[in-house]
Design a protein around this motif. Sequence first.
Motif, PDB file in Angstrom:
ATOM      1  N   LEU A  74       0.893  -1.295   0.042  1.00  0.00           N
ATOM      2  CA  LEU A  74       0.056  -0.160  -0.033  1.00  0.00           C
ATOM      3  C   LEU A  74       0.989   1.358   0.033  1.00  0.00           C
ATOM      4  CD1 LEU A  74      -3.176   0.384   0.167  1.00  0.00           C
ATOM      5  CD2 LEU A  74      -2.804   0.983   2.543  1.00  0.00           C
ATOM      6  N   GLU A  75       0.429   2.314  -0.784  1.00  0.00           N
ATOM      7  CA  GLU A  75       1.302   3.515  -0.795  1.00  0.00           C
ATOM      8  C   GLU A  75       1.356   4.330   0.526  1.00  0.00           C
ATOM      9  OE1 GLU A  75      -0.139   5.631  -4.158  1.00  0.00           O
ATOM     10  OE2 GLU A  75       0.626   4.369  -5.652  1.00  0.00           O
ATOM     11  N   THR A  76       0.343   4.027   1.307  1.00  0.00           N
ATOM     12  CA  THR A  76       0.063   4.632   2.544  1.00  0.00           C
ATOM     13  C   THR A  76       0.732   3.938   3.466  1.00  0.00           C
ATOM     14  OG1 THR A  76      -1.860   3.976   2.899  1.00  0.00           O
ATOM     15  CG2 THR A  76      -1.826   6.188   1.962  1.00  0.00           C
ATOM     16  N   PHE A  77       1.675   3.012   3.539  1.00  0.00           N
ATOM     17  CA  PHE A  77       2.140   1.983   4.409  1.00  0.00           C
ATOM     18  C   PHE A  77       2.768   2.694   5.618  1.00  0.00           C
ATOM     19  CE2 PHE A  77       5.370  -0.714   6.271  1.00  0.00           C
ATOM     20  CZ  PHE A  77       4.708  -1.959   6.618  1.00  0.00           C
ATOM     21  N   PRO A  78       3.629   3.756   4.958  1.00  0.00           N
ATOM     22  CA  PRO A  78       4.548   4.451   6.101  1.00  0.00           C
ATOM     23  C   PRO A  78       3.538   5.079   7.076  1.00  0.00           C
ATOM     24  CG  PRO A  78       5.495   4.936   4.251  1.00  0.00           C
ATOM     25  CD  PRO A  78       4.225   4.351   3.997  1.00  0.00           C
ATOM     26  N   GLU A  79       2.678   5.957   6.897  1.00  0.00           N
ATOM     27  CA  GLU A  79       1.637   6.521   7.553  1.00  0.00           C
ATOM     28  C   GLU A  79       0.575   5.694   8.583  1.00  0.00           C
ATOM     29  OE1 GLU A  79       2.671   9.119   4.443  1.00  0.00           O
ATOM     30  OE2 GLU A  79       1.865   7.097   4.189  1.00  0.00           O
ATOM     31  N   LEU A  80       0.651   4.254   8.026  1.00  0.00           N
ATOM     32  CA  LEU A  80      -0.122   3.567   8.868  1.00  0.00           C
ATOM     33  C   LEU A  80       0.740   2.795   9.828  1.00  0.00           C
ATOM     34  CD1 LEU A  80      -2.207   1.656   6.243  1.00  0.00           C
ATOM     35  CD2 LEU A  80      -3.081   3.146   7.778  1.00  0.00           C
ATOM     36  N   PHE A  81       2.011   2.373   9.688  1.00  0.00           N
ATOM     37  CA  PHE A  81       2.654   1.659  10.535  1.00  0.00           C
ATOM     38  C   PHE A  81       3.866   2.297  11.026  1.00  0.00           C
ATOM     39  CE2 PHE A  81       0.418  -1.200   7.573  1.00  0.00           C
ATOM     40  CZ  PHE A  81      -0.414  -2.169   8.468  1.00  0.00           C
ATOM     41  N   GLN A  82       4.385   3.370  10.555  1.00  0.00           N
ATOM     42  CA  GLN A  82       5.602   3.998  11.049  1.00  0.00           C
ATOM     43  C   GLN A  82       5.566   4.377  12.446  1.00  0.00           C
ATOM     44  OE1 GLN A  82       7.135   7.232   8.733  1.00  0.00           O
ATOM     45  NE2 GLN A  82       9.276   6.939   9.571  1.00  0.00           N
ATOM     46  N   VAL A 105       9.560  -5.320  14.191  1.00  0.00           N
ATOM     47  CA  VAL A 105      10.321  -3.682  14.010  1.00  0.00           C
ATOM     48  C   VAL A 105      11.026  -3.699  12.529  1.00  0.00           C
ATOM     49  CG1 VAL A 105      11.800  -2.061  14.832  1.00  0.00           C
ATOM     50  CG2 VAL A 105      10.067  -3.210  16.339  1.00  0.00           C
ATOM     51  N   ASN A 106      11.946  -4.708  12.497  1.00  0.00           N
ATOM     52  CA  ASN A 106      12.877  -4.694  11.026  1.00  0.00           C
ATOM     53  C   ASN A 106      11.914  -4.757   9.989  1.00  0.00           C
ATOM     54  OD1 ASN A 106      14.865  -4.444  12.503  1.00  0.00           O
ATOM     55  ND2 ASN A 106      15.117  -6.909  12.850  1.00  0.00           N
ATOM     56  N   LYS A 107      10.649  -5.594   9.874  1.00  0.00           N
ATOM     57  CA  LYS A 107       9.886  -5.771   8.575  1.00  0.00           C
ATOM     58  C   LYS A 107       9.089  -4.565   8.380  1.00  0.00           C
ATOM     59  CE  LYS A 107       7.371  -9.646   8.620  1.00  0.00           C
ATOM     60  NZ  LYS A 107       6.100 -10.490   8.930  1.00  0.00           N
ATOM     61  N   ILE A 108       8.585  -3.746   9.582  1.00  0.00           N
ATOM     62  CA  ILE A 108       8.019  -2.315   9.428  1.00  0.00           C
ATOM     63  C   ILE A 108       9.006  -1.443   8.919  1.00  0.00           C
ATOM     64  CG2 ILE A 108       6.985  -0.440  10.578  1.00  0.00           C
ATOM     65  CD1 ILE A 108       5.696  -2.557  12.676  1.00  0.00           C
ATOM     66  N   GLN A 109      10.077  -1.447   9.201  1.00  0.00           N
ATOM     67  CA  GLN A 109      11.353  -0.365   8.703  1.00  0.00           C
ATOM     68  C   GLN A 109      11.692  -0.818   7.492  1.00  0.00           C
ATOM     69  OE1 GLN A 109      14.487  -0.874  11.648  1.00  0.00           O
ATOM     70  NE2 GLN A 109      13.541   0.487  13.297  1.00  0.00           N
ATOM     71  N   ALA A 110      11.699  -1.841   7.037  1.00  0.00           N
ATOM     72  CA  ALA A 110      12.072  -2.329   5.538  1.00  0.00           C
ATOM     73  C   ALA A 110      10.945  -1.888   4.796  1.00  0.00           C
ATOM     74  CB  ALA A 110      12.168  -3.883   5.366  1.00  0.00           C
ATOM     75  N   GLY A 111       9.721  -1.906   5.089  1.00  0.00           N
ATOM     76  CA  GLY A 111       8.411  -1.892   4.535  1.00  0.00           C
ATOM     77  C   GLY A 111       8.232  -0.333   4.099  1.00  0.00           C
ATOM     78  N   VAL A 112       8.724   0.453   5.294  1.00  0.00           N
ATOM     79  CA  VAL A 112       8.509   1.946   5.219  1.00  0.00           C
ATOM     80  C   VAL A 112       9.628   2.625   4.103  1.00  0.00           C
ATOM     81  CG1 VAL A 112       8.958   4.119   6.542  1.00  0.00           C
ATOM     82  CG2 VAL A 112       7.609   2.169   7.597  1.00  0.00           C
ATOM     83  N   LYS A 113      10.893   1.786   4.228  1.00  0.00           N
ATOM     84  CA  LYS A 113      11.962   2.606   3.480  1.00  0.00           C
ATOM     85  C   LYS A 113      11.586   2.152   1.883  1.00  0.00           C
ATOM     86  CE  LYS A 113      16.946   1.755   2.806  1.00  0.00           C
ATOM     87  NZ  LYS A 113      18.083   1.043   3.194  1.00  0.00           N
ATOM     88  N   ARG A 114      11.122   1.035   1.833  1.00  0.00           N
ATOM     89  CA  ARG A 114      10.737   0.395   0.277  1.00  0.00           C
ATOM     90  C   ARG A 114       9.805   1.427  -0.295  1.00  0.00           C
ATOM     91  NH1 ARG A 114       9.429  -4.115   1.244  1.00  0.00           N
ATOM     92  NH2 ARG A 114       6.845  -3.758   1.301  1.00  0.00           N
ATOM     93  N   CYS A 115       8.868   1.659   0.518  1.00  0.00           N
ATOM     94  CA  CYS A 115       7.601   2.518   0.153  1.00  0.00           C
ATOM     95  C   CYS A 115       7.930   3.985  -0.207  1.00  0.00           C
ATOM     96  CB  CYS A 115       6.431   2.460   1.020  1.00  0.00           C
ATOM     97  SG  CYS A 115       5.201   3.375   0.438  1.00  0.00           S
ATOM     98  N   LEU A 116       8.800   4.526   0.639  1.00  0.00           N
ATOM     99  CA  LEU A 116       9.363   5.910   0.550  1.00  0.00           C
ATOM    100  C   LEU A 116      10.380   5.938  -0.789  1.00  0.00           C
ATOM    101  CD1 LEU A 116      10.090   6.790   4.124  1.00  0.00           C
ATOM    102  CD2 LEU A 116       8.261   7.647   2.757  1.00  0.00           C
ATOM    103  N   GLU A 117      10.773   4.921  -0.984  1.00  0.00           N
ATOM    104  CA  GLU A 117      11.841   4.914  -2.220  1.00  0.00           C
ATOM    105  C   GLU A 117      11.166   4.736  -3.425  1.00  0.00           C
ATOM    106  OE1 GLU A 117      14.666   1.898  -1.535  1.00  0.00           O
ATOM    107  OE2 GLU A 117      15.987   3.054  -0.091  1.00  0.00           O
TER     108      GLU A 117
END
Length: 229
Positions: A74-82, A105-117
């Motif tokens: 989802l494109e709004t993954f960082p806003e939901l889980f960060q 925590v590592n899974k959420i950080q990896a997802g946030v990083k991938r989505c922002l990139e």
Amino acid sequence: KKNDKNKKNRKEIRKKTSNGEKKKKKGASTTLSGLHRLFLQNNHQEFTREETSLAALRVTLRTLSSVVDIYRDLETFPELFQALIPILSKISINQDDQDLVMKLVNKIQAGVKRCLETRLPLILKVIKPKQIQQFNPEITDNFQPGKDKDNDRERVERKKLQKKIKREKKHAMRALQRDSVFIARERQRVAAQQANEAARKRKRIRSEMEREMADTNVHAFKSRKKSGQ
């Protein structure tokens, strides 16, 4: 005396064994299943146990991990889980459960990083303004009624095609009308022919019955005449 001592010893042993079994039964009754916990009150002592709290925490972490896997694209993954990263980082428990927390925590950080990139910023779509359609009249010199002097070939061809379509449509409508009239006439002819055949059959049957009745009457008259003689 020895027999009395032996009896007393046996009674004491039986009492100890019975007390141990009762304690085991009481301890077994205190361990409740997950279904029984659903019907307990909020202030029950079962919820104050450390094992129950750890079990609830493990279920929560596994559920949250499944939710992260579902919404990772989802494109709004960082806003939901960060916002969950600092909350999960503050949890301090035993080593096994701490590893589960760190994996989440590592899974959420990896997802946030991938989505922002990968995701692109919002861009305002520029739409060119449409040109206002002009309705200026066309004036032709040396106008002659019945003759088309239009210089636009595409418009001329389009008018020809429209006339041809209109003419073919009228022709098809006339053909359908003729066919419908022909079909109606044929139906009427077939119905009239069937009615005439039925009338002829009825007339023939009636004439045969009348002839048979006449023959029977003549035969009866002759038999009465002979009997009268």
